[in-house]
Design a protein around this motif. Structure first.
Motif, PDB file in Angstrom:
ATOM      1  N   TRP A  64       0.849  -1.199   0.000  1.00 52.93           N
ATOM      2  CA  TRP A  64       0.000   0.000   0.000  1.00 52.93           C
ATOM      3  C   TRP A  64       0.887   1.252   0.000  1.00 52.93           C
ATOM      4  CZ3 TRP A  64      -0.363   4.196   3.261  1.00 52.93           C
ATOM      5  CH2 TRP A  64      -1.534   4.966   3.215  1.00 52.93           C
ATOM      6  N   VAL A  65       0.534   2.222  -0.815  1.00 47.77           N
ATOM      7  CA  VAL A  65       1.296   3.489  -0.835  1.00 47.77           C
ATOM      8  C   VAL A  65       0.319   4.662  -0.878  1.00 47.77           C
ATOM      9  CG1 VAL A  65       3.231   2.452  -2.105  1.00 47.77           C
ATOM     10  CG2 VAL A  65       1.436   3.636  -3.369  1.00 47.77           C
ATOM     11  N   ASN A  66       0.837   5.834  -0.536  1.00 50.36           N
ATOM     12  CA  ASN A  66       0.032   7.046  -0.738  1.00 50.36           C
ATOM     13  C   ASN A  66       0.896   8.148  -1.352  1.00 50.36           C
ATOM     14  OD1 ASN A  66       1.558   8.153   1.314  1.00 50.36           O
ATOM     15  ND2 ASN A  66      -0.101   8.179   2.821  1.00 50.36           N
ATOM     16  N   ASN A  67       0.317   9.323  -1.531  1.00 55.71           N
ATOM     17  CA  ASN A  67       1.026  10.437  -2.173  1.00 55.71           C
ATOM     18  C   ASN A  67       2.066  11.082  -1.275  1.00 55.71           C
ATOM     19  OD1 ASN A  67       0.147  10.539  -4.763  1.00 55.71           O
ATOM     20  ND2 ASN A  67      -1.636  11.841  -4.331  1.00 55.71           N
ATOM     21  N   GLN A  68       1.994  10.773   0.032  1.00 53.53           N
ATOM     22  CA  GLN A  68       2.930  11.390   0.982  1.00 53.53           C
ATOM     23  C   GLN A  68       4.201  10.561   1.149  1.00 53.53           C
ATOM     24  OE1 GLN A  68      -0.627  11.296   1.903  1.00 53.53           O
ATOM     25  NE2 GLN A  68      -0.473  13.252   0.834  1.00 53.53           N
ATOM     26  N   GLY A  69       4.316   9.486   0.403  1.00 55.39           N
ATOM     27  CA  GLY A  69       5.517   8.643   0.510  1.00 55.39           C
ATOM     28  C   GLY A  69       5.397   7.562   1.577  1.00 55.39           C
ATOM     29  N   PRO A 287      -5.580  10.908 -13.177  1.00 52.29           N
ATOM     30  CA  PRO A 287      -4.905  10.066 -14.178  1.00 52.29           C
ATOM     31  C   PRO A 287      -3.387  10.181 -14.132  1.00 52.29           C
ATOM     32  CG  PRO A 287      -6.708  11.290 -15.187  1.00 52.29           C
ATOM     33  CD  PRO A 287      -6.578  11.800 -13.785  1.00 52.29           C
ATOM     34  N   LYS A 288      -2.873  11.382 -13.770  1.00 53.49           N
ATOM     35  CA  LYS A 288      -1.423  11.596 -13.726  1.00 53.49           C
ATOM     36  C   LYS A 288      -0.791  10.700 -12.645  1.00 53.49           C
ATOM     37  CE  LYS A 288       1.842  14.582 -15.241  1.00 53.49           C
ATOM     38  NZ  LYS A 288       2.665  13.475 -15.632  1.00 53.49           N
ATOM     39  N   VAL A 289      -1.458  10.630 -11.506  1.00 53.63           N
ATOM     40  CA  VAL A 289      -0.937   9.789 -10.410  1.00 53.63           C
ATOM     41  C   VAL A 289      -0.937   8.322 -10.847  1.00 53.63           C
ATOM     42  CG1 VAL A 289      -1.376   8.986  -8.046  1.00 53.63           C
ATOM     43  CG2 VAL A 289      -1.654  11.408  -8.609  1.00 53.63           C
ATOM     44  N   ILE A 290      -1.966   7.940 -11.576  1.00 56.01           N
ATOM     45  CA  ILE A 290      -2.029   6.541 -12.039  1.00 56.01           C
ATOM     46  C   ILE A 290      -0.873   6.266 -13.005  1.00 56.01           C
ATOM     47  CG2 ILE A 290      -3.427   4.851 -13.311  1.00 56.01           C
ATOM     48  CD1 ILE A 290      -5.865   6.085 -12.076  1.00 56.01           C
ATOM     49  N   GLN A 291      -0.643   7.200 -13.919  1.00 57.15           N
ATOM     50  CA  GLN A 291       0.455   7.028 -14.876  1.00 57.15           C
ATOM     51  C   GLN A 291       1.791   6.909 -14.129  1.00 57.15           C
ATOM     52  OE1 GLN A 291       2.031  10.427 -16.550  1.00 57.15           O
ATOM     53  NE2 GLN A 291       2.678   9.537 -18.500  1.00 57.15           N
ATOM     54  N   GLU A 292       2.012   7.837 -13.190  1.00 53.22           N
ATOM     55  CA  GLU A 292       3.291   7.824 -12.457  1.00 53.22           C
ATOM     56  C   GLU A 292       3.468   6.524 -11.667  1.00 53.22           C
ATOM     57  OE1 GLU A 292       3.313  12.666 -11.984  1.00 53.22           O
ATOM     58  OE2 GLU A 292       2.910  11.428 -10.231  1.00 53.22           O
ATOM     59  N   THR A 293       2.361   6.069 -11.076  1.00 49.40           N
ATOM     60  CA  THR A 293       2.433   4.858 -10.248  1.00 49.40           C
ATOM     61  C   THR A 293       2.765   3.640 -11.109  1.00 49.40           C
ATOM     62  OG1 THR A 293       0.796   5.872  -8.814  1.00 49.40           O
ATOM     63  CG2 THR A 293       1.139   3.519  -8.522  1.00 49.40           C
ATOM     64  N   ALA A 304      -9.429  -1.932 -13.735  1.00 42.96           N
ATOM     65  CA  ALA A 304     -10.121  -0.664 -13.460  1.00 42.96           C
ATOM     66  C   ALA A 304     -11.324  -0.540 -14.391  1.00 42.96           C
ATOM     67  CB  ALA A 304      -9.175   0.516 -13.692  1.00 42.96           C
ATOM     68  N   ALA A 305     -12.246   0.356 -14.029  1.00 40.14           N
ATOM     69  CA  ALA A 305     -13.419   0.602 -14.874  1.00 40.14           C
ATOM     70  C   ALA A 305     -12.957   1.238 -16.194  1.00 40.14           C
ATOM     71  CB  ALA A 305     -14.385   1.526 -14.155  1.00 40.14           C
ATOM     72  N   PRO A 306     -13.705   1.034 -17.290  1.00 42.86           N
ATOM     73  CA  PRO A 306     -13.329   1.656 -18.567  1.00 42.86           C
ATOM     74  C   PRO A 306     -13.094   3.157 -18.456  1.00 42.86           C
ATOM     75  CG  PRO A 306     -15.061   0.060 -18.945  1.00 42.86           C
ATOM     76  CD  PRO A 306     -14.879   0.137 -17.457  1.00 42.86           C
ATOM     77  N   ALA A 307     -13.868   3.846 -17.616  1.00 42.29           N
ATOM     78  CA  ALA A 307     -13.710   5.308 -17.492  1.00 42.29           C
ATOM     79  C   ALA A 307     -12.295   5.675 -17.051  1.00 42.29           C
ATOM     80  CB  ALA A 307     -14.729   5.863 -16.505  1.00 42.29           C
ATOM     81  N   VAL A 308     -11.676   4.817 -16.244  1.00 41.94           N
ATOM     82  CA  VAL A 308     -10.320   5.113 -15.767  1.00 41.94           C
ATOM     83  C   VAL A 308      -9.339   5.082 -16.947  1.00 41.94           C
ATOM     84  CG1 VAL A 308      -8.426   4.259 -14.306  1.00 41.94           C
ATOM     85  CG2 VAL A 308     -10.785   4.259 -13.436  1.00 41.94           C
ATOM     86  N   TYR A 309      -9.407   4.007 -17.754  1.00 39.84           N
ATOM     87  CA  TYR A 309      -8.520   3.909 -18.921  1.00 39.84           C
ATOM     88  C   TYR A 309      -8.817   5.058 -19.905  1.00 39.84           C
ATOM     89  CZ  TYR A 309      -7.524  -0.846 -17.285  1.00 39.84           C
ATOM     90  OH  TYR A 309      -7.132  -1.933 -16.529  1.00 39.84           O
ATOM     91  N   ARG A 310     -10.133   5.332 -20.077  1.00 47.57           N
ATOM     92  CA  ARG A 310     -10.547   6.391 -21.018  1.00 47.57           C
ATOM     93  C   ARG A 310      -9.966   7.733 -20.591  1.00 47.57           C
ATOM     94  NH1 ARG A 310     -16.103   6.055 -20.200  1.00 47.57           N
ATOM     95  NH2 ARG A 310     -15.997   4.054 -21.232  1.00 47.57           N
ATOM     96  N   MET A 311     -10.049   8.034 -19.287  1.00 48.80           N
ATOM     97  CA  MET A 311      -9.563   9.333 -18.799  1.00 48.80           C
ATOM     98  C   MET A 311      -8.044   9.423 -18.909  1.00 48.80           C
ATOM     99  SD  MET A 311     -12.084  10.037 -15.584  1.00 48.80           S
ATOM    100  CE  MET A 311     -13.849  10.195 -15.799  1.00 48.80           C
ATOM    101  N   ILE A 312      -7.362   8.298 -18.707  1.00 49.37           N
ATOM    102  CA  ILE A 312      -5.893   8.309 -18.873  1.00 49.37           C
ATOM    103  C   ILE A 312      -5.573   8.607 -20.343  1.00 49.37           C
ATOM    104  CG2 ILE A 312      -3.778   6.899 -18.796  1.00 49.37           C
ATOM    105  CD1 ILE A 312      -5.048   5.374 -16.448  1.00 49.37           C
ATOM    106  N   THR A 318       1.493  12.003 -22.929  1.00 50.40           N
ATOM    107  CA  THR A 318       2.869  11.471 -22.964  1.00 50.40           C
ATOM    108  C   THR A 318       2.888   9.946 -22.900  1.00 50.40           C
ATOM    109  OG1 THR A 318       2.885  11.898 -20.623  1.00 50.40           O
ATOM    110  CG2 THR A 318       3.977  13.529 -22.017  1.00 50.40           C
ATOM    111  N   SER A 319       4.085   9.401 -22.728  1.00 49.37           N
ATOM    112  CA  SER A 319       4.284   7.946 -22.857  1.00 49.37           C
ATOM    113  C   SER A 319       3.445   7.119 -21.885  1.00 49.37           C
ATOM    114  CB  SER A 319       5.756   7.621 -22.628  1.00 49.37           C
ATOM    115  OG  SER A 319       5.900   6.229 -22.517  1.00 49.37           O
TER     116      SER A 319
END
Ligand code: BCO
Length: 565
Positions: A64-69, A287-293, A304-312, A318-319
């Motif tokens: 498990w991780v969060n944005n605070q490290g 979506p940016k956090v998902i990409q970085e993760t 994930a739900a299709p909306a998640v992939y769609r929004m990414i 970018t890549s």
């Protein structure tokens, strides 16, 4: 009777089992119905033993991780130890007993997993709910289920306190927080001091395990009650062919812990195979956090739900070539062929679709490695036998539109919900001949692939959320500007469907600025019920179309939205 496996001939089940490392290999086939099953003792503790015997690698069970490290890594041994403590907290400190109900309204915090497994160990029926719920949503759930306990965080605790006097059955409030709160038990401290010795109940496979609230066309959400068979289903060979997880896999399931998709994808599926479950706290969807993760961690599978992939795809130019990602799965709403292709093109990874409901769990899907037919949800996964049926439960010819039915006679398959609790009328309504009628429309082709077409009723599926129009209309009715309203589905490029409200104003509000009023009404809905239901589109109308008996014709409004009239 048409077989579910048109054109797809799986290897004998025992070969499939052998090729997948997993608990109880060779134990049950798709159609076995063992008398007793308990996910905690039969699966989780099995992996703990494998770890102790050095037969599983060093990967954690939960990462498990969060944005605070911050980071939490628990092995299966730690999960066993901590969930036994949780079971002791429930039974010894809270006095909860087998069959009691616990409302579980937590964000993605590690304690969620301890609570669910602790409940399974003690036979307490857990009822997950999204943290987007407001006081009224929680009150309804506590009252209708007669829940003896609730567990939540600081954010919702004041809401619970404001309604507790109206819930006579509620005897335990558990808080997951770093602070204490008057009248609440501090779960984090209790876990530390509880004993790690606990004897797991011997649950019958068909004993109740969980309740999921699910929206319908009328009234309040229904309680879809599931047995321990829901967890057993993840264990059965055909179901395991869906993700084909190995102990070395790291699966990230991005579903809110309030939904059945999380209970399956964030728990039963990965741990049945001894894989690592990865979780990002993700308090807001980004979506940016998902990409970085996906770049940063060795995540091999993503659900994930299709909306998640769609929004990414829509928001990240970018890549998207992720270093470890091998397999992606999606479910909860329909996926467009263009999105599936775009995901493959940009990531190099295929996106496989599954289909299910709170009542059914994952019922059909394109299994890993199987031919993908873009636009199809795949084939039915045994022991479910999906057929396309008419209103009387007759099986329709191939390529004919009808309702998606799951055979329940002569035997209800393991993993299908038991009933709508305390609602025999609604339970009977969805029985159609020998089938459970999902209410979803589809066709089936010569190879058994199922092609989703839509709902046969007024339920709205917006970015994977199932929304009952009455819930939104009731929320709108509380505002003085609303004389009456009709809520329907409307097309949207991002969420596929969104909630649209047609509103007849009360005379005093007729002269108000309509843009301002729209915003006010949207805010109002967000404040009285879970915000994902708010109407993203609003249209003020002088009157609503009605039948001769005065019933609002939602279908007429919906058809207009989709250009079908
Ligand atoms: O879009 P807006 O900003 O106007 O509003 C959003 C939120 O900002 C807002 N909100 C959230 N919490 C709030 C709040 N407002 C006030 N107070 C709060 N406490 O309300 C709106 C909520 O909409 P959302 O949840 O769709 O937000 P978002 O961030 O756009 O999320 C996008 C998705 C894709 C992550 C989200 O829609 C999602 O999680 N969808 C998937 C749902 C899912 O998992 N479904 C599966 C169900 S189980 C199943 O189908 C069976 C399969 C076997």
């Amino acid at each position: 009777i048409r077989k579910s496996y048109h054109g797809f001939h799986p290897a004998p089940w025992y070969l499939c089992c052998r090729s997948l490392s997993g608990a109880g290999t060779l134990r049950w086939n798709d159609y076995d119905r063992p008398k007793e099953f308990n996910f905690a003792s039969d699966v989780l503790d099995y992996w703990t033993q494998m770890e102790q015997e050095g037969k599983r690698g060093p990967n954690p069970a939960l990462w498990w991780v969060n944005n605070q490290g911050d980071e939490v890594k628990w092995s299966f041994r730690e999960m066993t130890d901590l969930s036994r403590r949780a079971a002791n907290v429930f039974t010894q400190t809270c006095g909860l007993q087998q069959g009691d109900r616990l409302a579980l309204v937590l964000p993605r915090v590690p304690e969620w997993w301890l609570v669910v497994i602790g409940c399974i160990r003690a036979g307490i029926i857990f009822m997950p709910g999204t943290t987007q719920m407001k006081a009224k949503d929680i009150l309804y759930r506590l009252q209708v289920s007669k829940a003896q306990g609730i567990m939540t965080t600081d954010t919702l605790a004041p809401e619970v306190d404001s309604l507790v006097s109206e819930c006579p059955a509620l005897k335990t409030k558990l808080l997951v927080s770093d602070h204490s709160r008057h009248g609440w038990l501090d779960f984090r401290s209790l876990i530390k001091s509880a004993s790690p010795d606990h004897t797991c109940i011997k649950s019958k496979t068909l004993d109740p395990m969980a309740i999921f609230f699910t929206s319908g066309t009328t009234g309040f959400p229904k309680m879809a009650k599931h047995s321990h068979g829901l967890a057993l289903r993840s264990f059965l060979p055909s179901c395991r062919k869906c993700l084909q997880l190995k102990t070395s896999d790291v699966l990230w399931s991005i579903s809110d812990p309030g939904w059945i998709l999380a209970v399956l994808g964030c728990l039963f599926e990965p741990w049945t195979s001894g894989s690592t479950l990865f979780i990002h706290h993700l308090p807001q969807f980004d979506p940016k956090v998902i990409q970085e993760t996906l770049f940063k961690y060795p995540i091999t599978q993503c659900l994930a739900a299709p909306a998640v992939y769609r929004m990414i795809l829509q928001q990240i130019p970018t890549s998207l070539r992720f270093p470890a990602l091998e397999h992606c799965i999606t479910g909860g709403e329909a996926l467009l062929p263009e999105e599936q292709e775009e995901w493959r093109r940009r990531t190099g990874v295929l996106l496989y679709e599954v289909y299910g409901q709170s009542e059914t769990g994952i019922s059909c899907g394109t299994l890993r490695g199987m031919k993908i037919k873009p636009g199809s949800m795949g084939i039915s996964i045994p022991p479910f036998d999906i057929q396309i049926i008419d209103e009387k439960g007759n099986i329709l010819p191939l390529n004919t539109e009808g309702n998606i039915g799951i055979r329940i006679k002569p035997t209800k398959p393991i993993g299908l919900f038991m009933c709508y609790e305390d609602n025999p009328v609604k339970t009977a309504e969805v029985e159609c001949g020998d089938f459970y009628n999902t209410g979803d429309r589809a066709t089936m082709d010569e190879e058994g692939y199922i092609w989703f077409l839509g709902r046969n009723d007024d339920i709205i599926n917006s970015s994977g959320y199932r929304i009952g129009p009455a819930e939104v209309e009731n929320a709108l009715a509380e505002h003085p500007a609303v004389a009456e309203s009709a809520v329907v589905s409307s097309p949207d490029p991002i969420r596929k469907e969104v909630v649209k409200a047609f509103i007849v104003l009360t005379p005093e509000f007729l002269s108000h600025d309509q843009d301002q009023l729209t915003q006010e009404l949207q805010q109002h809905v967000k404040s009285v019920t879970a915000p994902y239901k708010y109407p993203r589109k609003v249209e003020f109308v002088p009157e609503l179309p009605k039948t001769i008996t005065g019933k609002i014709k939602r279908s007429e409004l919906r058809k207009k939205e989709f250009g079908q009239l």
